[in-house]
Design a protein around this motif. Structure first.
Motif, PDB file in Angstrom:
ATOM      1  N   PHE A  84       0.857  -1.183   0.000  1.00  0.00           N
ATOM      2  CA  PHE A  84       0.000   0.000   0.000  1.00  0.00           C
ATOM      3  C   PHE A  84       0.899   1.240   0.000  1.00  0.00           C
ATOM      4  O   PHE A  84       1.434   1.641   1.026  1.00  0.00           O
ATOM      5  N   ILE A  85       1.059   1.838  -1.177  1.00  0.00           N
ATOM      6  CA  ILE A  85       1.932   3.000  -1.340  1.00  0.00           C
ATOM      7  C   ILE A  85       1.120   4.263  -1.045  1.00  0.00           C
ATOM      8  O   ILE A  85       0.058   4.479  -1.616  1.00  0.00           O
ATOM      9  N   THR A  86       1.645   5.099  -0.152  1.00  0.00           N
ATOM     10  CA  THR A  86       0.915   6.303   0.259  1.00  0.00           C
ATOM     11  C   THR A  86       1.476   7.593  -0.324  1.00  0.00           C
ATOM     12  O   THR A  86       0.746   8.571  -0.460  1.00  0.00           O
ATOM     13  N   ALA A  87       2.778   7.620  -0.634  1.00  0.00           N
ATOM     14  CA  ALA A  87       3.391   8.877  -1.065  1.00  0.00           C
ATOM     15  C   ALA A  87       4.664   8.602  -1.854  1.00  0.00           C
ATOM     16  O   ALA A  87       5.339   7.592  -1.633  1.00  0.00           O
ATOM     17  N   LEU A  88       4.992   9.532  -2.750  1.00  0.00           N
ATOM     18  CA  LEU A  88       6.218   9.470  -3.540  1.00  0.00           C
ATOM     19  C   LEU A  88       6.859  10.855  -3.559  1.00  0.00           C
ATOM     20  O   LEU A  88       6.165  11.865  -3.606  1.00  0.00           O
ATOM     21  N   ALA A  89       8.186  10.892  -3.534  1.00  0.00           N
ATOM     22  CA  ALA A  89       8.927  12.147  -3.656  1.00  0.00           C
ATOM     23  C   ALA A  89      10.297  11.835  -4.235  1.00  0.00           C
ATOM     24  O   ALA A  89      10.768  10.694  -4.159  1.00  0.00           O
ATOM     25  N   GLU A  90      10.942  12.863  -4.795  1.00  0.00           N
ATOM     26  CA  GLU A  90      12.286  12.685  -5.341  1.00  0.00           C
ATOM     27  C   GLU A  90      13.204  13.769  -4.796  1.00  0.00           C
ATOM     28  O   GLU A  90      12.864  14.948  -4.796  1.00  0.00           O
ATOM     29  N   SER A  91      14.386  13.349  -4.376  1.00  0.00           N
ATOM     30  CA  SER A  91      15.411  14.275  -3.905  1.00  0.00           C
ATOM     31  C   SER A  91      16.177  14.845  -5.093  1.00  0.00           C
ATOM     32  O   SER A  91      16.192  14.238  -6.170  1.00  0.00           O
ATOM     33  N   PRO A  92      16.857  15.971  -4.892  1.00  0.00           N
ATOM     34  CA  PRO A  92      17.643  16.549  -5.984  1.00  0.00           C
ATOM     35  C   PRO A  92      18.700  15.591  -6.550  1.00  0.00           C
ATOM     36  O   PRO A  92      19.053  15.683  -7.715  1.00  0.00           O
ATOM     37  N   ASP A  93      19.182  14.649  -5.740  1.00  0.00           N
ATOM     38  CA  ASP A  93      20.192  13.700  -6.221  1.00  0.00           C
ATOM     39  C   ASP A  93      19.588  12.543  -7.011  1.00  0.00           C
ATOM     40  O   ASP A  93      20.296  11.633  -7.431  1.00  0.00           O
ATOM     41  N   GLY A  94      18.255  12.559  -7.230  1.00  0.00           N
ATOM     42  CA  GLY A  94      17.600  11.522  -8.008  1.00  0.00           C
ATOM     43  C   GLY A  94      17.081  10.348  -7.205  1.00  0.00           C
ATOM     44  O   GLY A  94      16.542   9.402  -7.771  1.00  0.00           O
ATOM     45  N   THR A  95      17.195  10.398  -5.878  1.00  0.00           N
ATOM     46  CA  THR A  95      16.656   9.324  -5.048  1.00  0.00           C
ATOM     47  C   THR A  95      15.134   9.416  -5.030  1.00  0.00           C
ATOM     48  O   THR A  95      14.572  10.475  -4.764  1.00  0.00           O
ATOM     49  N   LEU A  96      14.481   8.290  -5.332  1.00  0.00           N
ATOM     50  CA  LEU A  96      13.029   8.194  -5.239  1.00  0.00           C
ATOM     51  C   LEU A  96      12.688   7.701  -3.840  1.00  0.00           C
ATOM     52  O   LEU A  96      13.226   6.684  -3.390  1.00  0.00           O
ATOM     53  N   TRP A  97      11.802   8.404  -3.158  1.00  0.00           N
ATOM     54  CA  TRP A  97      11.354   8.019  -1.824  1.00  0.00           C
ATOM     55  C   TRP A  97       9.943   7.482  -1.934  1.00  0.00           C
ATOM     56  O   TRP A  97       9.066   8.132  -2.510  1.00  0.00           O
ATOM     57  N   ILE A  98       9.716   6.294  -1.363  1.00  0.00           N
ATOM     58  CA  ILE A  98       8.447   5.586  -1.474  1.00  0.00           C
ATOM     59  C   ILE A  98       7.885   5.389  -0.071  1.00  0.00           C
ATOM     60  O   ILE A  98       8.452   4.639   0.732  1.00  0.00           O
ATOM     61  N   GLY A  99       6.797   6.075   0.255  1.00  0.00           N
ATOM     62  CA  GLY A  99       6.149   5.927   1.555  1.00  0.00           C
ATOM     63  C   GLY A  99       5.083   4.858   1.485  1.00  0.00           C
ATOM     64  O   GLY A  99       4.372   4.748   0.488  1.00  0.00           O
ATOM     65  N   THR A 100       4.965   4.063   2.554  1.00  0.00           N
ATOM     66  CA  THR A 100       3.961   3.001   2.594  1.00  0.00           C
ATOM     67  C   THR A 100       3.062   3.138   3.815  1.00  0.00           C
ATOM     68  O   THR A 100       3.417   3.806   4.786  1.00  0.00           O
ATOM     69  N   GLN A 101       1.935   2.459   3.767  1.00  0.00           N
ATOM     70  CA  GLN A 101       0.947   2.572   4.835  1.00  0.00           C
ATOM     71  C   GLN A 101       1.460   2.049   6.170  1.00  0.00           C
ATOM     72  O   GLN A 101       1.203   2.641   7.208  1.00  0.00           O
TER      73      GLN A 101
END
Length: 199
Positions: A84-101
């Motif tokens: 259950f993915i709740t949120a996504l964001a990307e850092s300036p260095d290209g890291t994808l952040w994946i938040g889950t429930q």
């Protein structure tokens, strides 16, 4: 034509209707499970710097390359602890952040996934929202306050640290998601502005 008539003529021409072909140049395309999505309920969408479209659903994460979806779920990607993915964001260095429930946070960079949970510095494994501020700080809103990552170091903010509410539902602001470089943190009870400097 007299010079004074030209501005009047241009003003009148600007109000003429455009041909239908110019107005309706856009098409809508719908993707669903038959197209490769893991679930039809989409919770987060983000296009990363490399051009991929990432889609967080209630049953997994999908990466769209413009033709097909590649699906990431806990069974095939153990660093994603909850489908259950709740949120996504990307850092300036290209890291994808994946938040889950309820499975914490997962970082994806250069083809590698890494799990970050409450043992690593998150306030809770129940991630509600993510925000990368202009200075590159990653803010994570959870059901037990918020966490932030500054220069690779994690710190927690919760009611015992002066935050007014534990369950953080959104991290947002004006312009580029911040107001005067300080994220706005909202809960069901309060709207707080948080200092970005390390605690």
């Amino acid at each position: 034509m007299p010079r004074w008539l030209l501005p009047l003529w241009l003003a009148l021409v600007s109000f003429l209707p455009l041909p239908a072909a110019q107005v309706f140049q856009y098409t809508a395309r719908v993707w669903h499970t038959d197209s490769g999505l893991p679930h039809n309920t989409v919770r987060a969408v983000l296009q990363t710097q490399d051009g991929y479209l990432w889609v967080g659903t209630q049953k997994g994460l999908a990466r769209f390359d413009g033709v097909r979806f590649t699906v990431f779920v806990p069974e095939s990607t153990p660093q994603i602890q909850s489908a259950f993915i709740t949120a996504l964001a990307e850092s300036p260095d290209g890291t994808l952040w994946i938040g889950t429930q309820d499975g914490g946070l997962t970082a994806y960079k250069e083809g590698q996934f890494q799990l970050i949970n409450w043992k690593s510095g998150l306030a809770s494994d129940a991630v509600r929202c993510l925000l990368v501020s202009r200075d590159g700080t990653l803010w994570v809103g959870t059901t037990n306050g918020s966490s932030r990552r500054i220069n690779g170091a994690w710190s927690r903010l919760a009611t015992e640290n002066g935050q007014k509410a534990n369950t953080i539902e959104t991290l947002t602001g004006l312009g580029c998601h911040v107001l005067a470089d300080k994220p706005l943190v909202s809960s069901f009870e309060h709207l707080d502005q948080v200092e970005s400097a390390a605690a």
